[in-house]
Design a protein around this motif. Sequence first.
Motif, PDB file in Angstrom:
ATOM      1  N   UNK A  44       0.745  -1.341  -0.016  1.00 61.47           N
ATOM      2  CA  UNK A  44      -0.022   0.045   0.069  1.00 61.47           C
ATOM      3  C   UNK A  44       0.839   1.258   0.023  1.00 61.47           C
ATOM      4  N   UNK A  45       1.839   1.432   0.842  1.00 62.28           N
ATOM      5  CA  UNK A  45       2.726   2.549   1.203  1.00 62.28           C
ATOM      6  C   UNK A  45       3.489   2.747  -0.501  1.00 62.28           C
ATOM      7  N   UNK A  46       3.980   1.481  -0.652  1.00 58.69           N
ATOM      8  CA  UNK A  46       4.694   1.744  -1.898  1.00 58.69           C
ATOM      9  C   UNK A  46       3.893   2.239  -3.057  1.00 58.69           C
ATOM     10  N   UNK A  52       3.222   9.401  -5.418  1.00 51.65           N
ATOM     11  CA  UNK A  52       3.399  10.832  -5.078  1.00 51.65           C
ATOM     12  C   UNK A  52       4.706  11.108  -5.600  1.00 51.65           C
ATOM     13  N   UNK A  53       5.296  10.454  -6.340  1.00 49.98           N
ATOM     14  CA  UNK A  53       6.697  10.564  -6.752  1.00 49.98           C
ATOM     15  C   UNK A  53       8.133  10.445  -5.864  1.00 49.98           C
ATOM     16  N   UNK A  54       7.689   9.947  -4.819  1.00 52.27           N
ATOM     17  CA  UNK A  54       8.579   9.756  -3.653  1.00 52.27           C
ATOM     18  C   UNK A  54       9.318   8.277  -3.822  1.00 52.27           C
ATOM     19  N   UNK A  55       8.951   7.427  -4.797  1.00 51.60           N
ATOM     20  CA  UNK A  55       9.627   6.448  -5.057  1.00 51.60           C
ATOM     21  C   UNK A  55       9.438   6.047  -6.736  1.00 51.60           C
ATOM     22  N   UNK A  74       7.160  16.987 -11.558  1.00 51.20           N
ATOM     23  CA  UNK A  74       6.951  18.258 -10.883  1.00 51.20           C
ATOM     24  C   UNK A  74       5.400  18.675 -11.124  1.00 51.20           C
ATOM     25  N   UNK A  77       3.455  16.756  -8.741  1.00 52.10           N
ATOM     26  CA  UNK A  77       3.743  17.265  -7.383  1.00 52.10           C
ATOM     27  C   UNK A  77       2.499  18.475  -7.180  1.00 52.10           C
ATOM     28  N   UNK A  78       2.750  19.257  -8.111  1.00 50.88           N
ATOM     29  CA  UNK A  78       1.871  20.450  -8.183  1.00 50.88           C
ATOM     30  C   UNK A  78       0.210  20.071  -7.912  1.00 50.88           C
ATOM     31  N   UNK A  80      -0.892  17.369  -6.472  1.00 51.03           N
ATOM     32  CA  UNK A  80      -1.391  16.290  -5.303  1.00 51.03           C
ATOM     33  C   UNK A  80      -1.007  16.821  -3.788  1.00 51.03           C
ATOM     34  N   UNK A  82      -0.277  15.271   0.093  1.00 54.61           N
ATOM     35  CA  UNK A  82      -0.132  14.110   0.778  1.00 54.61           C
ATOM     36  C   UNK A  82       0.005  14.271   2.149  1.00 54.61           C
ATOM     37  N   UNK A  84       0.922  11.837   4.966  1.00 54.60           N
ATOM     38  CA  UNK A  84       1.886  10.831   5.455  1.00 54.60           C
ATOM     39  C   UNK A  84       1.085   9.908   6.849  1.00 54.60           C
TER      40      UNK A  84
ATOM     41  N   UNK B 110       9.501  16.324  -0.379  1.00 52.80           N
ATOM     42  CA  UNK B 110       9.592  15.616  -1.521  1.00 52.80           C
ATOM     43  C   UNK B 110       8.299  15.643  -2.363  1.00 52.80           C
ATOM     44  N   UNK B 111       7.234  15.847  -1.984  1.00 52.15           N
ATOM     45  CA  UNK B 111       6.042  15.720  -2.687  1.00 52.15           C
ATOM     46  C   UNK B 111       5.571  17.317  -3.151  1.00 52.15           C
ATOM     47  N   UNK B 112       6.665  18.230  -3.177  1.00 53.13           N
ATOM     48  CA  UNK B 112       6.231  19.562  -3.414  1.00 53.13           C
ATOM     49  C   UNK B 112       6.829  19.799  -4.771  1.00 53.13           C
ATOM     50  N   UNK B 113       6.484  20.671  -5.694  1.00 53.07           N
ATOM     51  CA  UNK B 113       7.050  20.992  -6.816  1.00 53.07           C
ATOM     52  C   UNK B 113       8.281  21.851  -6.892  1.00 53.07           C
ATOM     53  N   UNK B 293      13.655  10.372   1.383  1.00 54.63           N
ATOM     54  CA  UNK B 293      12.175  10.536   1.715  1.00 54.63           C
ATOM     55  C   UNK B 293      11.855   9.815   2.754  1.00 54.63           C
ATOM     56  N   UNK B 295      10.324   7.038   3.166  1.00 56.55           N
ATOM     57  CA  UNK B 295       9.242   6.104   2.871  1.00 56.55           C
ATOM     58  C   UNK B 295       9.427   4.709   3.211  1.00 56.55           C
ATOM     59  N   UNK B 296       8.668   4.100   4.363  1.00 56.75           N
ATOM     60  CA  UNK B 296       8.899   2.818   4.782  1.00 56.75           C
ATOM     61  C   UNK B 296       8.505   1.592   3.639  1.00 56.75           C
ATOM     62  N   UNK B 298       6.651  -0.661   2.543  1.00 55.66           N
ATOM     63  CA  UNK B 298       5.558  -1.698   2.959  1.00 55.66           C
ATOM     64  C   UNK B 298       4.960  -1.910   1.372  1.00 55.66           C
TER      65      UNK B 298
END
Lengths: 245, 298
Positions: A44-46, A52-55, A74, A77-78, A80, A82, A84, B110-113, B293, B295-296, B298
């Motif tokens: 789920x988190x993956x 969200x572009x973190x991964x 970019x 990100x603009x 969304x 988020x 956590x 990290x989720x900001x443009x 970032x 992120x765990x 999971x």
Amino acid sequence: MTSTAIALDRVTHRYGTRPALVDLTLDIPEGEIFGLLGHNGAGKTTTVGILTTLLQASAGDAVVAGHDVRTAARDVRASLGYLPENVTFYNDLTTMENLVFFARLSGLRRPEARIGEVLEFVGFTGHDHERVGTFSKGMRQRVGLAQALLHRPAVLFLDEPTSGLDPEGVRALRELILRVNAEHGTTIFMNTHLLSEVTKTCTSIGILRSGRLVHHGTLADTVGAFPTEDALERAYFASATDAPA
Amino acid sequence: MSTAITAARHELLASVRAKAPYALVAAFLGMVAASTFIGWRTTVTVTAIYERVLADGYTTQPNPFTDVSPLYYVRNTVIYVLLIGTLMAATLGVQSALRDRKAETAALIGTRPVDARALRTGRLLGLGILLAALVAVTEVVTWVSVGLLVGGPLDAAETLRIAGFGVLTWLLLVGFAGVGMLSGRLLHRERTALLAPVVVWAVIAFVVPQLGTAARPVSLLNPVPLPAQDSGAFAWLSHALAPIAITERFKTASGALLGSPTTGSAAASALLVALFAAVALTAAILVRGTRTQGVPHE
């Protein structure tokens, strides 16, 4: 006709050699409140990390609000917001100082008025000049939701948003999520363990099992397949685990 | 540009709230006070002995402190900047790089443009402003302290020399802040991230000069650099390593500004200190760090 807010096409992700997501394909229309269910480690988190572009996914394509997460990160990100699972801030700074920082990073030039609006929306006025380090988990979640809404995102990602909250906090956050969706038409993608929250909040659900999507449908369809009082629980156990339904 | 300015403001605010500047101001003022006292005490003691020796007719030489610049009083500040200031600046850089990881706000950023390089540029800008303010306060206190000791305000030339020393100090500190930030971005554990700049500092301040001036290692802890060996392997090493012996270059350029005896070109030395700062800052901005970032899996 409703267009797609989130689309995943055969998305696969591995941590080393261990697969976390396998060929995940999913379309979520605009305006939905989508709940992604699954056991710990299901992916789920993956999934949220990739959207969200973190991964960066090992393979496959993903699009959020019409933008490809790989080639237009970019723009994604603009579009969304988020929240956590355990949202934290700079503890030495006040609510306002934290939110001004995140608002400016989101491109808002003079964000104070907008911050006031959002704090009012999440019911957190009167704490603007208090340091975040002194807040309870429930208070931080409200500030967290405020930071996610500052730039009026088209899609909101919530990772276990009610985790660790007391019943009042859970109810308040649920009402806020429903209001965001109803008043602004924001598409909401929510990871959760709480089946009761899904039934009270979501319009459609997906169930992940060991990185694979084993169920996707509207809440009504899912519950309709198991016409008992604990319908969703039975649907979940039938799909997500080896336990008997 | 707006990302960099936002990050710079945030860096200043976060640093002030963390009370880091207060510790730095205290340390720097302590350094100036100690340096000025030592300089003044040395002058008074030597002059007293000189006058007794002169009265007894044992010398006809002039007082060694006659015609010495009053800035000579604060020459030990050079060593304090090298030994304490640089490490504090590196620590500030590490803390800046680790702040998001420690506060667990990396995912929110990290989720900001935003462009990550603009963000890092802004953070270094914030640190640069902080260090500039700190150095400015220190140099004003230096100016006042020396003025009190000599019984009147320093003239324009001496004031300019103090300002020049301030700029040189700022360049060195900003360079080490860049080294600290780079370390914080590349290394995952805080302890390792703090240790790495100390190792870099020790190599620059002690190992590299030692390779050229090992015959008189005591010069490493003195404000006045001694001439390197002029023959054999030490001479070759000394010339080859001179450009990266940044602390030695700082001592040379500072010595010239504060009126201490120096060897080598002060201008070239100052240029090398500036080059060190530019390289460290560029690396801190451009080198890609580890995944932050948080992120765990999971």
